[in-house]
Write an enzyme that holds these catalytic residues in place. Sequence first.
Site, PDB file in Angstrom:
ATOM      1  N   ALA A 129      -7.615   4.886   6.399  1.00 35.75           N
ATOM      2  CA  ALA A 129      -8.989   4.661   5.938  1.00 35.75           C
ATOM      3  C   ALA A 129      -9.956   4.577   7.110  1.00 35.75           C
ATOM      4  CB  ALA A 129      -9.066   3.380   5.116  1.00 35.75           C
ATOM      5  N   SER A 170     -11.182   0.018   4.768  1.00 41.06           N
ATOM      6  CA  SER A 170      -9.748  -0.239   4.620  1.00 41.06           C
ATOM      7  C   SER A 170      -9.479  -1.574   3.933  1.00 41.06           C
ATOM      8  CB  SER A 170      -9.067  -0.248   5.992  1.00 41.06           C
ATOM      9  OG  SER A 170      -7.719  -0.684   5.894  1.00 41.06           O
ATOM     10  N   HIS A 197      -6.979  -3.271   4.480  1.00 39.21           N
ATOM     11  CA  HIS A 197      -6.391  -4.150   5.497  1.00 39.21           C
ATOM     12  C   HIS A 197      -7.438  -5.071   6.117  1.00 39.21           C
ATOM     13  CE1 HIS A 197      -2.267  -2.571   5.698  1.00 39.21           C
ATOM     14  NE2 HIS A 197      -2.800  -1.375   5.450  1.00 39.21           N
ATOM     15  N   ASP A 217       1.280  -3.599   4.537  1.00 40.12           N
ATOM     16  CA  ASP A 217       2.374  -2.637   4.507  1.00 40.12           C
ATOM     17  C   ASP A 217       3.658  -3.423   4.731  1.00 40.12           C
ATOM     18  OD1 ASP A 217       0.434  -0.680   4.327  1.00 40.12           O
ATOM     19  OD2 ASP A 217       0.467  -0.223   6.471  1.00 40.12           O
ATOM     20  N   GLU A 244       1.426   6.135  -0.916  1.00 39.08           N
ATOM     21  CA  GLU A 244       1.924   5.180   0.072  1.00 39.08           C
ATOM     22  C   GLU A 244       2.799   4.153  -0.625  1.00 39.08           C
ATOM     23  OE1 GLU A 244      -1.185   3.450   2.412  1.00 39.08           O
ATOM     24  OE2 GLU A 244      -1.674   5.343   3.418  1.00 39.08           O
ATOM     25  N   TRP A 250       4.676   2.019   0.606  1.00 35.91           N
ATOM     26  CA  TRP A 250       4.838   0.806   1.397  1.00 35.91           C
ATOM     27  C   TRP A 250       3.614  -0.112   1.371  1.00 35.91           C
ATOM     28  CZ3 TRP A 250       4.342   5.803   3.158  1.00 35.91           C
ATOM     29  CH2 TRP A 250       3.131   6.126   3.780  1.00 35.91           C
ATOM     30  N   HIS A 251       2.500   0.360   0.828  1.00 36.29           N
ATOM     31  CA  HIS A 251       1.243  -0.397   0.875  1.00 36.29           C
ATOM     32  C   HIS A 251       1.031  -1.142  -0.447  1.00 36.29           C
ATOM     33  CE1 HIS A 251      -3.089  -0.929   2.123  1.00 36.29           C
ATOM     34  NE2 HIS A 251      -3.198  -1.100   0.816  1.00 36.29           N
TER      35      HIS A 251
END
Length: 275
Positions: A186, A191, A193, A200, A243, A245-246
């Site tokens: 992103a 993002s 995050h 993740d 994704e 894992w996210h």
Amino acid sequence: MTKSQRHKAIVRRRIFISICAVILAAVILLIAFAVKAIVSGGEKENISSDITGSVQSEVLSEVSSAEPSVPSYPETGPNGLDANYSNLLLVNGENPLPEDYDYEGNLTTIPDEYINGSLKQIDKDVWPYMKAMIDAAWADGVKLYVWSPYRSYATQNMLFKRQIDRQIAKGVAPEKAEQAAATVVARPGTSEHHTGLAADFNMADDRFETTEMYAWMQQHAADYGFIMRYSGEKQEITGVIHESWHYRFVGINSAKEINRLNMSLEEYVEYLNKQ
């Protein structure tokens, strides 16, 4: 009174009685018609009401069956967690964080034993849910770890520029490299995050989807308020590649409802706004 006068009086009395009888009969007849009309009207009204009520019931039944009712979710989650607590902050390319967003004001440090990367912070209200989830995975013999939780604007900017370089190295034209990079990393300010609400787990690699950690998360993540944020089938909506894992915290009952409706967070927020 003479005989002639008596005779005339009798005739007048008989005429009067006859007229009264006719009037009385007419009144009785009118009353009878009125009563019949009232009874008939009431029956028609009842029939009309029954028909209307039946139609309304059928329509309501059809509407009810067309839109399934929301399941009843519990008030409390695992470890006594508040199942109704949620955070549906939508952050994406179309909804960047405001310039005055406090990137670090609500963070806490994740203990080292839960980390397998260099980043160690998460939203303090989310951490009890994340910790309970990881502890449960460990209890099931699944080694789940936090790899990349909160990222600062500077960190995200570094990762984004690195991804642009990778796209160019793969042969993407420089003028298109930034757009291609944004589907993988992103842009700074857009993002999840940055919010501390997402992380993740274990690795940022498609191999994660073949692991026992992924299988466990697919089955249990929603029980702790997390959803797999980006799936390939929703890429046109989220603007991000698949994704596995996210994972993003939204809240226990919100996560269950999002999964039940098979929606992305974008779709769910829009769905709620229309209610």
